[in-house]
Design an enzyme around this catalytic site. Sequence first.
Site, PDB file in Angstrom:
ATOM      1  N   ASP A  26      26.893 -21.232 -75.236  1.00  0.00           N
ATOM      2  CA  ASP A  26      28.021 -21.583 -76.112  1.00  0.00           C
ATOM      3  C   ASP A  26      28.536 -20.319 -76.811  1.00  0.00           C
ATOM      4  O   ASP A  26      27.737 -19.484 -77.253  1.00  0.00           O
ATOM      5  CB  ASP A  26      27.510 -22.605 -77.141  1.00  0.00           C
ATOM      6  CG  ASP A  26      28.611 -23.139 -78.036  1.00  0.00           C
ATOM      7  OD1 ASP A  26      29.769 -23.227 -77.582  1.00  0.00           O
ATOM      8  OD2 ASP A  26      28.304 -23.490 -79.195  1.00  0.00           O
ATOM      9  N   GLU A  75      38.556 -20.453 -74.178  1.00  0.00           N
ATOM     10  CA  GLU A  75      39.169 -20.931 -75.428  1.00  0.00           C
ATOM     11  C   GLU A  75      40.468 -20.208 -75.694  1.00  0.00           C
ATOM     12  O   GLU A  75      40.570 -18.994 -75.530  1.00  0.00           O
ATOM     13  CB  GLU A  75      38.225 -20.743 -76.620  1.00  0.00           C
ATOM     14  CG  GLU A  75      38.906 -21.130 -77.960  1.00  0.00           C
ATOM     15  CD  GLU A  75      37.966 -21.301 -79.141  1.00  0.00           C
ATOM     16  OE1 GLU A  75      36.741 -21.421 -78.925  1.00  0.00           O
ATOM     17  OE2 GLU A  75      38.461 -21.318 -80.280  1.00  0.00           O
ATOM     18  N   HIS A 115      34.656 -25.608 -87.438  1.00  0.00           N
ATOM     19  CA  HIS A 115      33.195 -25.601 -87.362  1.00  0.00           C
ATOM     20  C   HIS A 115      32.601 -25.861 -88.750  1.00  0.00           C
ATOM     21  O   HIS A 115      33.168 -25.467 -89.760  1.00  0.00           O
ATOM     22  CB  HIS A 115      32.708 -24.228 -86.888  1.00  0.00           C
ATOM     23  CG  HIS A 115      33.048 -23.930 -85.462  1.00  0.00           C
ATOM     24  ND1 HIS A 115      33.937 -22.963 -85.100  1.00  0.00           N
ATOM     25  CD2 HIS A 115      32.596 -24.472 -84.303  1.00  0.00           C
ATOM     26  CE1 HIS A 115      34.019 -22.914 -83.772  1.00  0.00           C
ATOM     27  NE2 HIS A 115      33.213 -23.818 -83.269  1.00  0.00           N
ATOM     28  N   GLY A 116      31.446 -26.489 -88.781  1.00  0.00           N
ATOM     29  CA  GLY A 116      30.705 -26.640 -90.035  1.00  0.00           C
ATOM     30  C   GLY A 116      31.112 -27.876 -90.824  1.00  0.00           C
ATOM     31  O   GLY A 116      31.678 -28.821 -90.297  1.00  0.00           O
ATOM     32  N   GLY A 149      33.498 -27.890 -83.382  1.00  0.00           N
ATOM     33  CA  GLY A 149      33.448 -28.413 -84.744  1.00  0.00           C
ATOM     34  C   GLY A 149      33.302 -29.917 -84.742  1.00  0.00           C
ATOM     35  O   GLY A 149      33.974 -30.636 -85.470  1.00  0.00           O
ATOM     36  N   SER A 164      30.945 -31.861 -85.827  1.00  0.00           N
ATOM     37  CA  SER A 164      30.245 -32.539 -86.926  1.00  0.00           C
ATOM     38  C   SER A 164      31.227 -33.123 -87.921  1.00  0.00           C
ATOM     39  O   SER A 164      32.253 -32.503 -88.230  1.00  0.00           O
ATOM     40  CB  SER A 164      29.361 -31.536 -87.685  1.00  0.00           C
ATOM     41  OG  SER A 164      28.290 -31.128 -86.883  1.00  0.00           O
ATOM     42  N   THR A 207      26.164 -28.565 -86.684  1.00  0.00           N
ATOM     43  CA  THR A 207      25.850 -28.576 -88.123  1.00  0.00           C
ATOM     44  C   THR A 207      25.138 -29.858 -88.553  1.00  0.00           C
ATOM     45  O   THR A 207      24.106 -29.801 -89.241  1.00  0.00           O
ATOM     46  CB  THR A 207      27.140 -28.396 -88.948  1.00  0.00           C
ATOM     47  OG1 THR A 207      27.745 -27.169 -88.557  1.00  0.00           O
ATOM     48  CG2 THR A 207      26.847 -28.342 -90.434  1.00  0.00           C
TER      49      THR A 207
HETATM   50  P1  13P Z   1      29.756 -28.025 -85.740  1.00  0.00           P
HETATM   51  O1  13P Z   1      28.665 -27.107 -86.233  1.00  0.00           O
HETATM   52  O2  13P Z   1      30.878 -28.165 -86.709  1.00  0.00           O
HETATM   53  O3  13P Z   1      29.216 -29.337 -85.280  1.00  0.00           O
HETATM   54  O4  13P Z   1      30.415 -27.306 -84.456  1.00  0.00           O
HETATM   55  C1  13P Z   1      29.584 -26.930 -83.407  1.00  0.00           C
HETATM   56  C2  13P Z   1      30.328 -26.165 -82.377  1.00  0.00           C
HETATM   57  O5  13P Z   1      31.524 -26.271 -82.229  1.00  0.00           O
HETATM   58  C3  13P Z   1      29.525 -25.299 -81.491  1.00  0.00           C
HETATM   59  O6  13P Z   1      30.303 -24.628 -80.552  1.00  0.00           O
END
Ligand code: 13P
Length: 282
Positions: free
Chosen positions: A81, A133, A181-182, A210, A212, A234
């Site tokens: 990733d 991306e 993300h996060g 992202g 989460s 996350t």
């Molecule tokens: P989160 O940490 O927001 O779930 O995103 C994870 C992500 O996009 C890893 O590539």
Amino acid sequence: MIIGLPAALEYAERNGIGLAAINTPFFEGLLGVIDVAERTDVPVILQFAQVHESIVAIEDMGPAMVELARRSSAPFVLHVDHGFDIDYIRKGLDIGFTSAMIDGSKLAYDENVRVTREVVELAAERGAGVEGEIGVMTGNENGDPDQGVADAALYTDPQAAADFVRATGVTALAASFGTVHGVYRRKPKLNYELITRLREATGVPIVMHGGSGLEPQEYQECIRHGVRKINYYTYSAKAAYDACPPLVEDPDVILFSDLARAARRAVEEDAQRFIDVLRATA
Ligand code: 13P
């Protein structure tokens, strides 16, 4: 069993579901996700992000991921990733990963195309799939609580996305349409119509980063509009963390291994909930 990214995405497309792509840079998380996959009949994508080198090296965690997936009855894609350079992605493929994301999103467009093409050529030699991306997503993959907010000016442009996919030959495309993300500091506004336009313009499955912190209906609406892979870290790592304080307070608990066991169970419960939401669209 280990499968490739195209096979997993075809399964998701055929069944109209989204695939959980969960980062597992700690062993309890890896075991917890594998437990769920073994009793759930959908492919699961196990991911290792280059930024997680600060937690554990891919040389240490990667072979464990590959071996546990290989032995399992459940189908897994092993995915590097957010690889930022081709050498790191080569390292993952050498370990046995079957898929990789090259993240050139912070580079100028031409440079992003150049490095992504290079990775597509490398992956083709190994029969691996590639996620590229285009568009900018704020925040990072380290669960940093100080996250950015989605800015519509940075969302992926469908025409640029179509050109990018044609020029690079990627299997799937990570795009910006409202997630970050996060942890969300403000409720995200997802642009579902943009997902449809990206899917139609590019002809490839769209990847949500992202993953989460959205509502079940939000994931499901994204899937209905063309998202097939949902990246998630996350909240999985936070589930493991949240399982620990009650044990730390308990004077009868003195071993780290008790925390590790609770963390594994918490990741398992969280992953089960998440996967159930993503496959409810079938
Ligand atoms: P989160 O940490 O927001 O779930 O995103 C994870 C992500 O996009 C890893 O590539």
